[in-house]
Scaffold this active site. Sequence first.
Site, short mmCIF file in Angstrom:
data_model
loop_
_atom_site.label_atom_id
_atom_site.label_comp_id
_atom_site.label_asym_id
_atom_site.label_seq_id
_atom_site.Cartn_x
_atom_site.Cartn_y
_atom_site.Cartn_z
CG ASP A 185 -2.28 0.68 0.90
OD1 ASP A 185 -2.25 1.77 0.30
OD2 ASP A 185 -3.33 0.14 1.26
N GLY A 204 4.28 1.59 -2.00
CA GLY A 204 4.23 2.00 -3.41
C GLY A 204 2.80 2.25 -3.84
CG PHE A 206 -3.04 0.22 -6.38
CD1 PHE A 206 -3.61 1.30 -7.04
CD2 PHE A 206 -3.59 -0.17 -5.15
CE1 PHE A 206 -4.69 1.99 -6.51
CE2 PHE A 206 -4.68 0.51 -4.60
CZ PHE A 206 -5.22 1.59 -5.29
CG HIS A 224 -15.68 -0.84 -4.19
ND1 HIS A 224 -16.67 -0.92 -3.24
CD2 HIS A 224 -14.56 -0.45 -3.53
CE1 HIS A 224 -16.19 -0.60 -2.06
NE2 HIS A 224 -14.92 -0.31 -2.21
#
Length: 318
Positions: A185, A204, A206, A224
Site C-alpha cells: 500500500d 508503493g 498500485f 470498486h
Amino acid sequence: MALLELAMGAWLSQALVAAAELGVADALAQGPRTVAQLARELEVDEDSLARLLRALSAHGVFVERAGSYAQNALSRHLRSDVPDSLRAYLLFLGHPKHRAQWSALAQRVRGGRSERPFFDALRADRELGAVFDEGMSSLSRLGSRATEVYDFARFTTIVDVGGGRGENLLGVLRGAPASRGVLFDLPEVIAHALAHERMQVEGGSFFERVPEGGDAYVLKHILHDWADEHALAILRNVRRAMPPHGTLVLLESVVPTGAEPHLAKLIDLEMMVIDGKERSEPEWRTLLQRAGFTLEQIIETAGPVCILEARLSDTSGA
C-alpha cells in the site's frame, strides 16, 4: 407515506452517527442505565439524549426496559471495543465533509466529476483521511470472515494489493499457516501496518506497479473505488507482476441484475459520489477480460461481499 418514511432514513442515519460519536453504546456495555445516569456519564443534555434514544429504540437500536435503556444486537455494533464494530465506519459516513459529497449526487448523475479526486482529498486532509482509514479498518475486520470460505492455504505467497494496515492479510494468513504474505500500500499507510512474522511490508502505488513473486494477488474493496479506466490500470499492473500460474482473488460486491433490493445497489451510490462503481457479474467479466483475465468463479459469502477468482487469459487484449 412510504416515500416519506424512506426519505426520513437520512434522519435515522444521522441519529446513529450521533450515538456513535457520543459513545452511548460503550456506556451501556456494562448493563442498563437510566437516561439520567447516561447523561451524567456522557456529559450531555438529559432531555436531548432521551429524545435521541427514544427515536433509535423505536427503530430497533437499543431497547427500553422499565425506564432504562440497554444494549441489543444492533446497538452492539456501535461499541468501539467489539471485533464487529461499525462505529468507526459510521463516523466516516456521518462526517460533514463526506456528507457534502453526497449533496453532489445529482451532479454525478448528470455526468459531473468531483473537483478533486476522492483519494487526493483524503491525502490533503489528514483529519478526514484518518477518519476514513479507521472506518475502512473496521470494515476490513468485519469483512475478513469472507476469506473463511476460500482456501488460501494452497498458495505460497499471497500479495495483498492496497491492503491498508494489514487486517485482511492477517486474517488470510491465520487460515494459511504455511503461506507468507506481502502487504502493499502507499508508504504513509503501511507506516501504521500491523506486524506479523510471515508478513512482509512494501510501499508503493498500485497505479505504478505491484510486487512480483506472488502466486495469489488479493484486492479487497479496491476496484470498486475506481471507474473502469483506473480499475483497468490497477489490474494490468497486477497482470504484469503475476506469474502464468497465478490467481487473482477479488473481494467485492456483485450487484444483482434483477429488481430485488440489495445492499450493493445502495453501496453503488456511495461509490458514485466518490467516482467509483459497484459492478454486476457481466460488468466484472468484461472488466477482467479487458485486463487479460478470465473470471473462473464467484463465491458468495454470508455478507454482501463475494469472492471473485480469476486467472490469466490464454490471450490478452491488455
